[in-house]
Design a protein around this motif. Structure first.
Motif, PDB file in Angstrom:
ATOM      1  N   VAL A 141      -4.298  -2.815  -2.901  1.00 17.48           N
ATOM      2  CA  VAL A 141      -4.450  -3.881  -1.912  1.00 17.48           C
ATOM      3  C   VAL A 141      -5.926  -3.981  -1.529  1.00 17.48           C
ATOM      4  N   ASN A 142      -6.256  -5.058  -0.841  1.00 17.17           N
ATOM      5  CA  ASN A 142      -7.616  -5.272  -0.359  1.00 17.17           C
ATOM      6  C   ASN A 142      -7.750  -4.630   1.013  1.00 17.17           C
ATOM      7  N   HIS A 175       0.821  -1.211   0.000  1.00 21.05           N
ATOM      8  CA  HIS A 175       0.000   0.000   0.000  1.00 21.05           C
ATOM      9  C   HIS A 175       0.855   1.262   0.000  1.00 21.05           C
ATOM     10  N   VAL A 176       1.865   1.327   0.852  1.00 17.26           N
ATOM     11  CA  VAL A 176       2.643   2.564   0.974  1.00 17.26           C
ATOM     12  C   VAL A 176       3.606   2.754  -0.192  1.00 17.26           C
ATOM     13  N   THR A 177       3.764   1.733  -1.045  1.00 21.61           N
ATOM     14  CA  THR A 177       4.584   1.902  -2.252  1.00 21.61           C
ATOM     15  C   THR A 177       3.719   1.981  -3.506  1.00 21.61           C
ATOM     16  N   SER A 235      -2.763 -15.789  -1.626  1.00 23.45           N
ATOM     17  CA  SER A 235      -3.438 -15.546  -0.356  1.00 23.45           C
ATOM     18  C   SER A 235      -4.910 -15.907  -0.432  1.00 23.45           C
ATOM     19  N   VAL A 236      -5.422 -16.329   0.672  1.00 22.13           N
ATOM     20  CA  VAL A 236      -6.847 -16.621   0.811  1.00 22.13           C
ATOM     21  C   VAL A 236      -7.310 -16.078   2.143  1.00 22.13           C
ATOM     22  N   HIS A 260      -3.545   4.094  13.032  1.00 23.20           N
ATOM     23  CA  HIS A 260      -4.183   4.323  11.734  1.00 23.20           C
ATOM     24  C   HIS A 260      -5.334   3.342  11.517  1.00 23.20           C
ATOM     25  N   PRO A 261      -6.563   3.811  11.706  1.00 24.37           N
ATOM     26  CA  PRO A 261      -7.727   2.932  11.583  1.00 24.37           C
ATOM     27  C   PRO A 261      -8.033   2.499  10.163  1.00 24.37           C
ATOM     28  N   ASP A 262      -7.512   3.224   9.180  1.00 23.73           N
ATOM     29  CA  ASP A 262      -7.726   2.815   7.792  1.00 23.73           C
ATOM     30  C   ASP A 262      -6.499   3.176   6.954  1.00 23.73           C
ATOM     31  N   LEU A 263      -6.455   2.689   5.743  1.00 23.06           N
ATOM     32  CA  LEU A 263      -5.268   2.855   4.899  1.00 23.06           C
ATOM     33  C   LEU A 263      -5.104   4.279   4.385  1.00 23.06           C
ATOM     34  N   SER A 264      -6.199   4.986   4.193  1.00 18.20           N
ATOM     35  CA  SER A 264      -6.077   6.370   3.735  1.00 18.20           C
ATOM     36  C   SER A 264      -5.412   7.238   4.801  1.00 18.20           C
TER      37      SER A 264
END
Length: 256
Positions: free
Chosen positions: A28-29, A22-24, A209-210, A57-61
């Motif tokens: 992502v899901n 995500h940070v690069t 991944s699953v 950080h509660p979410d990716l944004s």
């Protein structure tokens, strides 16, 4: 290590890799992030030791806003996530007495002894945690490519994050003006690295991944992990040897 502890470690590795992606700049899901964050914050064995990045950080944004202003390069962002997760992964490690679970530090120089050490450890880890074993070698190969490219003063495309084009760029860069004396040697050493990465991509094409029990777990079995460990190790050995031959030429010219 119990089956439950093994699952904790696998899920932690998956979460670390998700955050690095995500940070690069990779997609992502986000649902996986929320599920795993909630899972670790609520688990009795991990709630008090989770990385602070998960608490803050509660979410990716929200994480992205912090990262883009404080860490300029992809390597700095990866290093931050690595540093956040290394103590956490070490405590969940299949063998907590061996801190080998932690990734190579950002500035650690990869030479032949380092490569051999991590290759052997990856094979030892294979019995306990196949996905983590192969992931360790993948990370080592990626860091070696960045190391060689820095030495060659080649800057990767910041929009490209996959390992396959990174290996291809390293292969091509090693073949640029290596000198007539060693060109054929370097070519023989590194030719085919791109094809090997294509083989790896095909091997893992079905996805790695699953979602199980409401949390993500890497999906790489022991036979596949064994192949990946040795493919990544062989590629790293070829690229490192190609770099050494180039250095021989540089040192030879400087002594004339």
């Amino acid at each position: 290590m119990s089956d439950n502890s093994s699952k904790l470690h696998q899920r932690a590795v998956y979460l670390r890799n998700l955050l690095i992606a995500h940070v690069t700049g990779r997609s992502v899901n986000e649902a996986d992030y929320h599920k795993l964050r909630h899972y670790f914050m609520g688990h009795k064995d991990t709630s008090r030791i989770i990385p602070s990045v998960l608490e803050k950080h509660p979410d990716l944004s929200d994480l992205w806003q912090m990262m883009k202003y404080n860490y300029a390069s992809h390597e700095d962002r990866k290093a931050f996530i690595d540093s956040e997760f290394s103590p956490f992964l070490a405590k969940l490690s299949p063998d907590s007495s061996q801190p080998s679970q932690a990734l190579l530090s950002q500035n650690q120089f990869i030479d032949e002894p380092t490569l051999l050490k991590h290759w052997l450890k990856a094979n030892e880890m294979l019995e306990m945690n196949p996905p983590v074993a192969s992931e360790q070698m993948k990370v080592l190969l990626e860091k070696l490519c960045h190391q060689i490219l820095r030495e060659l003063k080649v800057v990767p495309d910041p929009r490209q994050h996959d390992l396959t084009p990174l290996v291809s760029l390293t292969e091509r860069s090693l073949l640029l003006s290596p000198g007539k004396q060693h060109y054929l040697v370097v070519k023989a050493l590194v030719a085919g690295c791109s094809e090997a990465m294509s083989a790896i991509d095909n091997l893992t094409a079905e996805g790695i991944s699953v979602i199980t029990d409401q949390a993500a777990i890497p999906k790489i079995d022991k036979p596949t992990s064994l192949v990946l460990i040795n493919l990544y190790g062989s590629l790293a050995s070829m690229l490192l040897s190609g770099w050494r031959v180039r250095q021989m030429l540089v040192e030879g010219n400087s002594q004339r």
